[in-house]
Design a protein around this motif. Structure first.
Motif: not given
Length: 533
Positions: A98-103, A112-127
């Protein structure tokens, strides 16, 4: 690319080809540079977005909000961080997505449509395609009590902002490539002009035709042709020249002094000359009589080198020498006939006067004189050809009013191998002496010929009372074509002494000349040892 080839000059084709290559290389280089630059900027903005996301994830207010599941105040905080960092968006998301903030405030509280990837405890980057459009994205986990991920912060920079930065940097690259293209174009123009100057404005088909014609002509003619460039290196030598000079391939590209034979040939035709041109000089080389000429090759005022042409006159000269011998024999016979006629007239007159005893005595006297000369020569020289030659030359000399005195202190033995050489040497030297006296008409008209053998050699000493050798010409007289007077039929003269020296050298002998009034030639000819069976 037919537009490059059709109907254009060689220089224009090369220029057009260079321009096409430059444009293609520039376009490909620009595309590759843009691709690399875009990838680098994507990486930089991904790290920038990740830094914003990580900094936001460590804000206590964000941690508290996600722990308490209370989004109050998070939108305001996220917008402040977005504006302060220049990010396109900063979105705080709980572990359920669930989004707590958004422009776009309308999306706050929605999943959000995609999974919350950072729940694995790591940072992620990409396009990330995202709801706002394609962006360079960074995601950082938000840790609660016990370092347990309770959500994530997603920050990003929209691709349009990355592209704007890329365009700003590519402007400099475009200017650099444009400058390089212009410089390359100028160099291409200069090269095209230089090529046109080097090829004298000839086109490819004309050059190809010239090469074909040159090969067909130069290797088909019966004259030797040698071309030398301005640096002294051989650029052309045809088959006939190889044959006449005795050289062998490969010779092209080598210095002419390393290929051409030393001696008179190299000195007169291939050595540097003040005027650069030599016309119809006669040289003896490898037993051949060659007539050579040299001409400079110029284009405008530039000397490109020179060309030497060689003509073989060996057979012709042999025929001419045989003709000269026949003429000499004819002259001798004519002189003998004239002398015989005079003597017959004397005898006829004495008979008419009835003085028979005087007529018989006169006939006996002249017979004894002729027999005495023949007997004397035959007694001192064992070669009948030389004896016959001397008798004929004596008769010719007497007819011209010249006294030819032959002396041979001891009997001369002539080996068969030397007979022809001695006949040629004696005949040429005697003819030169007779011609010198006949042409100059000195007060005393005499030729002295001495033959002597000793110490394994034969010495031939011929002198005359003529004008002699001009000062400084002692060496030049042996050069083909040298003579003190022209031949009445316009034929090249002056080969006699050249042939004599060639014969003497072939036997390992020596010839000396005494300059000054009254020419004198002394030939020393070694007698070859007899061949034992």
């Amino acid at each position: 690319m037919r537009w490059i080839r059709g109907g254009r000059t060689l220089s224009a084709q090369l220029l057009a080809g260079h321009v096409v290559v430059l444009l293609l290389a520039g376009a490909v280089g620009f595309a590759l540079w843009a691709r690399a630059l875009h990838g680098r900027l994507d990486g930089q903005y991904e790290q920038r977005a990740l830094a914003v996301a990580a900094a936001t994830a460590n804000v206590p207010q964000v941690i508290t909000a996600l722990t308490d599941r209370d989004p109050a105040g998070i939108q305001t905080l996220a917008e402040q961080i977005r504006v302060a960092t220049g990010a396109s968006y900063v979105v705080v998301i709980d572990r359920s997505g669930v989004r707590y903030s958004h422009p776009n405030p309308a999306l706050i509280g929605r999943r959000i449509e995609e999974p919350v990837v950072a729940l694995d405890g790591h940072t992620h980057v990409g396009i990330d395609p995202g709801s706002l459009g394609r962006s360079a994205n960074g995601r950082a986990p938000v840790f609660g009590a016990g370092r347990i991920p309770i959500g994530e912060v997603s920050a990003g920079v929209l691709e349009k902002d990355v592209s704007a930065q890329a365009v700003a940097e590519l402007d400099d690259v475009a200017v650099y490539l444009a400058v390089g293209a212009v410089a390359g174009l100028l160099v291409s123009v200069l090269l095209a002009r230089r090529l046109k100057r080097k090829t004298f404005g000839l086109e490819l088909d004309e050059i190809a035709a010239l090469v074909q014609e040159r090969e067909a002509t130069l290797h088909g003619i019966r004259e030797g042709v040698v071309a030398v460039d301005s640096t002294g290196r051989l650029t052309l030598i045809n088959d006939e020249a190889h044959l006449l000079l005795g050289t062998s391939a490969p010779a092209i590209g080598r210095p002419v002094r390393d290929v051409m034979p030393a001696g008179e040939m190299g000195d007169r035709l291939f050595a540097p000359s003040p005027d650069g041109e030599v016309t119809d000089v006669v040289v003896l080389h490898n037993g051949r009589v060659l007539v050579g000429s040299r001409r400079e090759v110029r284009h405008a005022s530039r000397v490109l080198g020179y060309v030497v042409t060689l003509r073989d006159r060996t057979d012709l000269e042999q025929a001419l020498r045989e003709l000269d011998e026949n003429r000499s024999l004819t002259d001798a016979l004519r002189a003998q006939q004239h002398e015989f006629s005079n003597r017959m007239h004397v005898i006829s007159g004495l008979l008419d006067l009835g003085r028979y005893d005087e007529a018989i005595g006169y006939a006996t006297e002249i017979d004894q004189q002729a027999a005495a000369l023949a007997d004397e020569l035959a007694a001192n020289i064992d070669d009948p050809r030389i004896v016959g030659l001397l008798i004929a030359k004596t008769t010719v000399a007497r007819e011209r009013g010249v006294e030819l005195m032959v002396s041979c202190p001891r009997r001369l033995h002539v080996p068969p191998r030397c007979s022809a050489a001695l006949v040629s040497i004696i005949g040429n030297l005697a003819d030169n002496a007779l011609e010198a006296i006949t042409g100059a008409n000195p007060p005393e008209r005499a030729v002295f010929l001495r033959l002597e053998s000793s110490d394994g050699s034969i010495t031939i000493d011929v002198s005359d009372t003529g004008p002699g050798i001009p000062p400084g010409a002692a060496e030049a007289i042996f050069s083909g074509g040298w003579s003190t007077k022209p031949h009445p039929d316009g034929r090249q003269r002056g080969l006699g002494l050249t042939l004599v020296r060639e014969i003497v050298r072939s036997f390992g002998g020596d010839i000396a000349v005494q300059p000054g009034a009254g020419a004198r030639f002394v030939v020393s000819l070694p007698i070859p040892a007899p061949v034992r069976p």
